[in-house]
Write a protein that holds these residues in place. Structure first.
Motif, short mmCIF file in Angstrom:
data_model
loop_
_atom_site.label_atom_id
_atom_site.label_comp_id
_atom_site.label_asym_id
_atom_site.label_seq_id
_atom_site.Cartn_x
_atom_site.Cartn_y
_atom_site.Cartn_z
N VAL A 267 0.75 -1.30 0.13
CA VAL A 267 -0.05 0.01 0.10
C VAL A 267 0.84 1.29 -0.04
O VAL A 267 1.82 1.34 0.84
CB VAL A 267 -0.91 0.03 1.08
CG1 VAL A 267 -1.80 1.30 1.24
CG2 VAL A 267 -1.96 -1.02 1.16
N SER A 268 0.93 2.03 -0.89
CA SER A 268 1.48 3.44 -1.08
C SER A 268 0.47 4.23 -1.53
O SER A 268 -0.48 4.38 -2.14
CB SER A 268 2.52 3.06 -1.84
OG SER A 268 2.24 3.10 -3.30
N PRO A 269 1.03 5.79 -1.51
CA PRO A 269 0.32 6.76 -2.27
C PRO A 269 0.21 6.42 -3.85
O PRO A 269 1.31 5.92 -4.19
CB PRO A 269 0.91 7.95 -1.74
CG PRO A 269 1.81 7.66 -0.65
CD PRO A 269 2.26 6.18 -0.77
N PRO A 307 -0.36 -6.24 -10.87
CA PRO A 307 -1.91 -5.66 -10.72
C PRO A 307 -1.84 -4.53 -9.90
O PRO A 307 -1.03 -4.67 -8.62
CB PRO A 307 -2.84 -6.78 -10.28
CG PRO A 307 -1.87 -7.57 -9.69
CD PRO A 307 -0.33 -7.50 -10.45
N SER A 308 -2.45 -3.36 -10.09
CA SER A 308 -2.42 -2.24 -9.00
C SER A 308 -3.65 -1.60 -9.33
O SER A 308 -4.29 -1.27 -10.47
CB SER A 308 -1.20 -1.38 -9.33
OG SER A 308 -1.25 -0.14 -8.34
N ILE A 309 -4.14 -1.07 -8.26
CA ILE A 309 -5.29 -0.35 -8.15
C ILE A 309 -5.33 1.26 -7.27
O ILE A 309 -4.52 1.02 -6.38
CB ILE A 309 -6.53 -1.04 -7.64
CG1 ILE A 309 -8.05 -0.42 -7.90
CG2 ILE A 309 -6.30 -1.62 -6.18
CD1 ILE A 309 -9.06 -1.42 -7.48
N SER A 310 -5.90 2.06 -7.88
CA SER A 310 -5.95 3.48 -7.08
C SER A 310 -7.34 3.60 -6.53
O SER A 310 -8.38 3.63 -7.00
CB SER A 310 -5.69 4.60 -7.99
OG SER A 310 -6.11 5.68 -7.46
N ILE A 311 -7.37 3.83 -5.22
CA ILE A 311 -8.51 4.00 -4.37
C ILE A 311 -8.74 5.60 -3.69
O ILE A 311 -7.49 6.03 -3.19
CB ILE A 311 -8.41 2.93 -3.10
CG1 ILE A 311 -8.17 1.59 -3.57
CG2 ILE A 311 -9.77 3.17 -2.24
CD1 ILE A 311 -7.66 0.81 -2.47
N PRO A 312 -9.74 6.24 -4.11
CA PRO A 312 -9.92 7.54 -3.60
C PRO A 312 -10.13 7.79 -2.21
O PRO A 312 -11.03 7.05 -1.64
CB PRO A 312 -10.86 7.96 -4.59
CG PRO A 312 -11.66 6.93 -4.75
CD PRO A 312 -10.85 5.85 -4.85
N ILE A 313 -9.40 8.51 -1.60
CA ILE A 313 -9.59 9.00 -0.20
C ILE A 313 -9.80 10.36 -0.15
O ILE A 313 -8.80 11.00 -0.41
CB ILE A 313 -8.60 8.38 0.82
CG1 ILE A 313 -8.64 6.94 0.69
CG2 ILE A 313 -8.94 9.06 2.23
CD1 ILE A 313 -7.51 6.37 1.91
N GLU A 319 -11.41 19.44 0.30
CA GLU A 319 -12.56 18.40 -0.55
C GLU A 319 -11.88 18.19 -1.93
O GLU A 319 -12.45 18.06 -2.93
CB GLU A 319 -13.51 19.30 -0.89
CG GLU A 319 -14.70 19.65 0.48
CD GLU A 319 -15.84 20.40 0.12
OE1 GLU A 319 -15.89 20.65 -1.00
OE2 GLU A 319 -16.71 20.66 0.95
N LEU A 320 -10.43 17.87 -1.91
CA LEU A 320 -9.80 17.20 -2.98
C LEU A 320 -9.64 15.70 -2.79
O LEU A 320 -9.17 15.14 -1.62
CB LEU A 320 -8.42 17.82 -3.06
CG LEU A 320 -8.44 19.31 -3.60
CD1 LEU A 320 -7.10 19.90 -3.34
CD2 LEU A 320 -8.98 19.60 -4.92
N PRO A 321 -9.63 14.92 -3.99
CA PRO A 321 -9.70 13.53 -3.71
C PRO A 321 -8.38 13.06 -3.74
O PRO A 321 -7.19 13.85 -4.39
CB PRO A 321 -10.06 13.03 -5.42
CG PRO A 321 -10.15 14.11 -6.06
CD PRO A 321 -10.24 15.31 -5.13
N LEU A 322 -7.85 12.36 -2.82
CA LEU A 322 -6.46 11.82 -2.63
C LEU A 322 -6.34 10.26 -3.02
O LEU A 322 -7.27 9.59 -2.71
CB LEU A 322 -5.88 11.96 -1.08
CG LEU A 322 -5.91 13.50 -0.87
CD1 LEU A 322 -5.58 13.72 0.57
CD2 LEU A 322 -4.98 14.42 -1.65
N GLY A 323 -5.40 9.60 -3.54
CA GLY A 323 -5.33 8.13 -3.92
C GLY A 323 -4.35 7.51 -3.26
O GLY A 323 -3.09 8.07 -2.99
N LEU A 324 -4.74 6.39 -2.65
CA LEU A 324 -3.83 5.26 -2.39
C LEU A 324 -3.70 4.27 -3.24
O LEU A 324 -4.91 3.74 -3.87
CB LEU A 324 -4.29 5.05 -0.97
CG LEU A 324 -4.15 5.78 0.29
CD1 LEU A 324 -4.63 5.24 1.59
CD2 LEU A 324 -2.62 6.13 0.27
N GLN A 325 -2.82 3.57 -3.54
CA GLN A 325 -2.40 2.51 -4.52
C GLN A 325 -2.20 1.36 -3.67
O GLN A 325 -1.66 1.19 -2.82
CB GLN A 325 -1.15 2.78 -5.31
CG GLN A 325 -0.84 1.85 -6.19
CD GLN A 325 0.41 2.21 -7.04
OE1 GLN A 325 0.56 2.08 -8.15
NE2 GLN A 325 1.59 2.66 -6.58
N VAL A 326 -2.63 0.14 -4.28
CA VAL A 326 -2.47 -1.21 -3.52
C VAL A 326 -1.72 -1.91 -4.72
O VAL A 326 -2.42 -1.95 -5.95
CB VAL A 326 -3.86 -2.14 -3.26
CG1 VAL A 326 -3.40 -3.23 -2.66
CG2 VAL A 326 -4.60 -0.98 -2.20
#
Length: 352
Positions: A267-269, A307-313, A319-326
């Protein structure tokens, strides 16, 4: 305005995960070769993957399950027998009722340039995962610091080769007769080719083609392209060293006996910064290296074909979307989606 259920895109070094992170949606890049690339205008053969934009992890999983089949028209598509072997191997190694995951934290990704909101979202998400009973394991990916430089050598070299066919004869822009007559001379084939490629490609594309052709010259091939390929192999080996599951496409490492300190996923940004404003993107001072450096966290998974996926937080304050990557081991999309779903469920409780 009518909303859509999903969208497809192409990801070479982060072209799905990074914009998905900026826009607050799910961005998924599968293992290399699992989704057909038939019909895609190729940029870099060994890196391009078709991926998925969606509103949530569940929708992404449904779409992937529907599309993940062998396609005989795509030479990079994984055959049916290999897909079945990978599925059976992972199913025997990992119980479907798994509840406690080992989540790896790449300490090499903890760079000073990460913006404060992103770092806080990363830390708080890891803390929430730990509170749910999951193990947090620091891991080392020594070669990833060279990923971005080797990536651009390989990607631009492959792009220069792939885009060479756009010469105005069978593919690409063909100048009108009036354009040729206005030059006041009969164009030679070489001059016509130069004109076609100058007018048919944008500034950034021309820059990448020139850099790619330079790395493929006889004087630079060994020093740049071959060296970048060696670094790519080291990046793949680094990932294999930290994952609990072996890479199904390669022989298991000799040190694979003890998987206690190995991670199920990483898990990373997604990027080092928050989404940029339109003004900063259009300003001249931000048209240089910044646009390349933003892919620093997404490129290593692409180099290894993982494989990798970006999840918005979402940042509640701005009110800006930030993404974490798995990131998961090759072919372990099931584990990737399981962890991504957990992060999606807890993201509302992560304080920023």
């Amino acid at each position: 305005m009518q909303s859509i259920f999903r969208a497809l895109g192409s990801d070479t070094g982060g072209s799905i995960r990074l914009p998905a992170s900026y826009c607050g949606v799910i961005g998924f890049k599968p293992s290399y070769g699992l989704l057909s690339r038939h019909g895609l205008v190729t940029y870099a053969n060994s890196l391009d993957s078709i991926g998925i934009f969606a509103k949530d992890v569940h929708s992404t999983r449904l779409i992937f399950d529907c599309l993940s089949e062998h396609d005989a028209t795509d030479p990079t598509s994984l055959d049916t027998a290999t897909r079945k072997r990978i599925g059976n191997q992972f199913q025997s190694l990992r119980s479907r009722s798994k509840r406690c995951w080992k989540i790896g934290i790449p300490i090499d990704y903890n760079v000073h340039e990460i913006s404060r909101p992103l770092r806080k979202a990363w830390i708080n998400t890891l803390a929430a995962l730990r509170d749910l009973g999951h193990s947090i394991i620091p891991v080392k990916l020594n070669s990833t610091r060279h990923a971005i430089s080797s990536y651009y050598i390989i990607a631009l070299a492959e792009a220069a080769s792939n885009l060479a066919k756009y010469d105005g004869v069978r593919f690409g822009f063909a100048p009108r007769t009036s354009m040729i007559c206005n030059l006041g001379e009969i164009l030679t084939s070489l001059n016509k080719l130069a004109m076609v490629r100058d007018m048919g490609f944008g500034r950034e594309v021309r820059r990448r083609i020139l850099l790619g052709n330079y790395s493929l010259t006889s004087r630079s091939f060994q020093n740049y392209f071959i060296h970048a390929q060696k670094i790519r192999r080291l990046i793949q080996q680094d990932f294999d060293e930290v994952f609990a599951l072996p890479n199904p496409l390669r022989k298991p490492l000799k040190s694979y006996g003890n998987s206690f300190n190995r991670a199920d996923v990483l898990v990373s940004p997604v990027s080092v910064s928050i989404p940029p404003s339109l003004e900063s993107v259009l300003s001249s001072e931000n048209l240089g290296l910044d646009s390349y450096i933003n892919d620093v966290f997404t490129i290593p998974a692409s180099m290894a074909g993982l494989p990798s996926i970006s999840i918005p937080i979402r940042d509640a304050r701005n009110e800006l979307p930030l993404g974490l990557q798995v990131i998961a081991q090759y072919g372990d999309e099931n584990g990737l989606f399981d962890i991504a779903n957990i992060i999606q469920q807890i993201r509302g409780s992560v304080g920023l």
